[in-house]
Design an enzyme around this catalytic site. Sequence first.
Site, PDB file in Angstrom:
ATOM      1  N   LYS A  34     -10.702   0.134   4.412  1.00 56.00           N
ATOM      2  CA  LYS A  34      -9.248  -0.025   4.564  1.00 56.00           C
ATOM      3  C   LYS A  34      -8.649   1.241   5.184  1.00 56.00           C
ATOM      4  O   LYS A  34      -8.807   2.341   4.654  1.00 56.00           O
ATOM      5  CB  LYS A  34      -8.613  -0.278   3.192  1.00 56.00           C
ATOM      6  CG  LYS A  34      -7.113  -0.550   3.272  1.00 56.00           C
ATOM      7  CD  LYS A  34      -6.558  -0.992   1.925  1.00 56.00           C
ATOM      8  CE  LYS A  34      -6.118   0.142   1.050  1.00 56.00           C
ATOM      9  NZ  LYS A  34      -4.894   0.827   1.487  1.00 56.00           N
ATOM     10  N   ASP A  62      -3.957  -1.655   6.585  1.00 61.12           N
ATOM     11  CA  ASP A  62      -2.982  -1.882   5.516  1.00 61.12           C
ATOM     12  C   ASP A  62      -1.701  -1.097   5.809  1.00 61.12           C
ATOM     13  O   ASP A  62      -1.487  -0.017   5.271  1.00 61.12           O
ATOM     14  CB  ASP A  62      -3.619  -1.429   4.190  1.00 61.12           C
ATOM     15  CG  ASP A  62      -2.724  -1.653   2.984  1.00 61.12           C
ATOM     16  OD1 ASP A  62      -1.821  -2.512   3.053  1.00 61.12           O
ATOM     17  OD2 ASP A  62      -2.948  -0.968   1.970  1.00 61.12           O
ATOM     18  N   LYS A  64       1.370  -2.562   5.505  1.00 60.38           N
ATOM     19  CA  LYS A  64       2.441  -3.128   4.657  1.00 60.38           C
ATOM     20  C   LYS A  64       3.750  -3.247   5.440  1.00 60.38           C
ATOM     21  O   LYS A  64       4.778  -2.673   5.083  1.00 60.38           O
ATOM     22  CB  LYS A  64       2.657  -2.285   3.400  1.00 60.38           C
ATOM     23  CG  LYS A  64       1.424  -2.154   2.529  1.00 60.38           C
ATOM     24  CD  LYS A  64       1.732  -1.428   1.242  1.00 60.38           C
ATOM     25  CE  LYS A  64       0.490  -1.226   0.386  1.00 60.38           C
ATOM     26  NZ  LYS A  64      -0.469  -0.259   0.952  1.00 60.38           N
ATOM     27  N   ASP A  67      10.169  -4.903   8.152  1.00 63.08           N
ATOM     28  CA  ASP A  67      11.185  -4.468   9.124  1.00 63.08           C
ATOM     29  C   ASP A  67      11.896  -5.713   9.650  1.00 63.08           C
ATOM     30  O   ASP A  67      11.669  -6.816   9.141  1.00 63.08           O
ATOM     31  CB  ASP A  67      10.502  -3.673  10.259  1.00 63.08           C
ATOM     32  CG  ASP A  67      11.418  -2.593  10.829  1.00 63.08           C
ATOM     33  OD1 ASP A  67      12.577  -2.914  11.174  1.00 63.08           O
ATOM     34  OD2 ASP A  67      10.986  -1.431  10.908  1.00 63.08           O
ATOM     35  N   THR A 114       1.096  -1.888  -6.915  1.00 61.98           N
ATOM     36  CA  THR A 114       0.475  -1.678  -8.235  1.00 61.98           C
ATOM     37  C   THR A 114       0.968  -0.393  -8.901  1.00 61.98           C
ATOM     38  O   THR A 114       0.654  -0.135 -10.052  1.00 61.98           O
ATOM     39  CB  THR A 114      -1.057  -1.657  -8.103  1.00 61.98           C
ATOM     40  OG1 THR A 114      -1.408  -0.886  -6.960  1.00 61.98           O
ATOM     41  CG2 THR A 114      -1.603  -3.049  -7.958  1.00 61.98           C
ATOM     42  N   ARG A 208      -9.471   6.419  -4.851  1.00 60.56           N
ATOM     43  CA  ARG A 208      -9.823   7.663  -5.547  1.00 60.56           C
ATOM     44  C   ARG A 208     -11.005   7.575  -6.495  1.00 60.56           C
ATOM     45  O   ARG A 208     -11.805   8.533  -6.532  1.00 60.56           O
ATOM     46  CB  ARG A 208      -8.575   8.215  -6.251  1.00 60.56           C
ATOM     47  CG  ARG A 208      -7.607   8.836  -5.249  1.00 60.56           C
ATOM     48  CD  ARG A 208      -6.214   8.993  -5.799  1.00 60.56           C
ATOM     49  NE  ARG A 208      -5.557   7.714  -5.982  1.00 60.56           N
ATOM     50  CZ  ARG A 208      -4.271   7.569  -6.301  1.00 60.56           C
ATOM     51  NH1 ARG A 208      -3.517   8.645  -6.489  1.00 60.56           N
ATOM     52  NH2 ARG A 208      -3.739   6.378  -6.420  1.00 60.56           N
TER      53      ARG A 208
HETATM   54  O1  C5P Z   1      -6.908   5.549  -4.939  1.00 60.83           O
HETATM   55  P1  C5P Z   1      -6.559   4.150  -5.366  1.00 60.83           P
HETATM   56  O2  C5P Z   1      -7.771   3.347  -5.815  1.00 60.83           O
HETATM   57  O3  C5P Z   1      -5.416   4.102  -6.331  1.00 60.83           O
HETATM   58  O4  C5P Z   1      -6.063   3.473  -3.986  1.00 60.83           O
HETATM   59  C1  C5P Z   1      -5.486   2.203  -3.930  1.00 60.83           C
HETATM   60  C2  C5P Z   1      -5.257   1.806  -2.500  1.00 60.83           C
HETATM   61  O5  C5P Z   1      -4.703   0.513  -2.484  1.00 60.83           O
HETATM   62  C3  C5P Z   1      -4.296   2.707  -1.734  1.00 60.83           C
HETATM   63  O6  C5P Z   1      -4.806   2.797  -0.408  1.00 60.83           O
HETATM   64  C4  C5P Z   1      -2.991   1.972  -1.736  1.00 60.83           C
HETATM   65  O7  C5P Z   1      -2.239   2.175  -0.560  1.00 60.83           O
HETATM   66  C5  C5P Z   1      -3.440   0.516  -1.796  1.00 60.83           C
HETATM   67  N1  C5P Z   1      -2.512  -0.424  -2.410  1.00 60.83           N
HETATM   68  C6  C5P Z   1      -2.047  -0.313  -3.714  1.00 60.83           C
HETATM   69  N2  C5P Z   1      -1.166  -1.231  -4.229  1.00 60.83           N
HETATM   70  C7  C5P Z   1      -0.784  -2.273  -3.485  1.00 60.83           C
HETATM   71  C8  C5P Z   1      -1.247  -2.408  -2.170  1.00 60.83           C
HETATM   72  C9  C5P Z   1      -2.125  -1.471  -1.665  1.00 60.83           C
HETATM   73  O8  C5P Z   1      -2.440   0.639  -4.411  1.00 60.83           O
HETATM   74  N3  C5P Z   1      -0.001  -3.210  -3.985  1.00 60.83           N
END
Ligand code: C5P
Length: 237
Positions: A34, A62, A64, A67, A114, A208
């Site tokens: 991603k 991604d 998102k 606009d 999230t 992460r």
């Molecule tokens: O590091 P972590 O596992 O928290 O990363 C989550 C990834 O998912 C990030 O790239 C974030 O932009 C993406 N994301 C998210 N919540 C959403 C959509 C995408 O955390 N609703």
Amino acid sequence: MTPRDRLIFALDVDNADEAENLVRLLAPEVGVFKVGLELFVSAGPEVISRVRRAGAKAIFLDLKLHDIPATMRAAARSAVGLGVDLITCHADQAGIFADMDLGGASLLGVTVLTSLGAEELGAMGYPPELCDPQALVLRRASLALAAGCAGVVCSGREAAAVRGLLGPEALVVCPGIRPASAETHDQKRVMTPERAMAAGASHIVVGRPIRTAADPVAAAQAMVQGIAAGLAQRSPA
Ligand code: C5P
């Protein structure tokens, strides 16, 4: 689809060299890479072909999108032209693309980030009945469904309800994934890979917990095992 194909790794780094190194290291373990705002803004659109050349079989851009319609449609056209497999817009905006040919790319509607919980939704001005994240997620998932999206992004906590709404074929992509008792960082609606998959996720997004692990390959392998364990817990349809 193998359990590995269902693991999406978030390349949340600020330069293409580091992204390429992560793709080379993790390509045997990860189904989809991603590229999000951080990498796309820092490294530019060329990063997509570099990630592909480094070994990514599938790429999720991604951005998102959110606009006015003309800007959304132009941006989506350019994103699709980069040859990516998945793109995102906010689910409440997905109708803008309903009549558009997105080529080989599948559109996902982001329901509720999230990182947001009931308290944040209240502070943003949502009425009490929509401050329950699941209620807002379902409202937006139905907009994505009506717009013809391939699926949605939601947390594992809503995966079962969303799967029930969207049916067996839809993509239900869940970020906010953490191994049990791991640090949650800025995420609010977290879930383990097993539980998200058992609840009906088609894919999990992990950044992460893999990227900052002492052994990212082992961390990715553990995620794939979690995916397989969660799938095994699903009751047959
Ligand atoms: O590091 P972590 O596992 O928290 O990363 C989550 C990834 O998912 C990030 O790239 C974030 O932009 C993406 N994301 C998210 N919540 C959403 C959509 C995408 O955390 N609703």
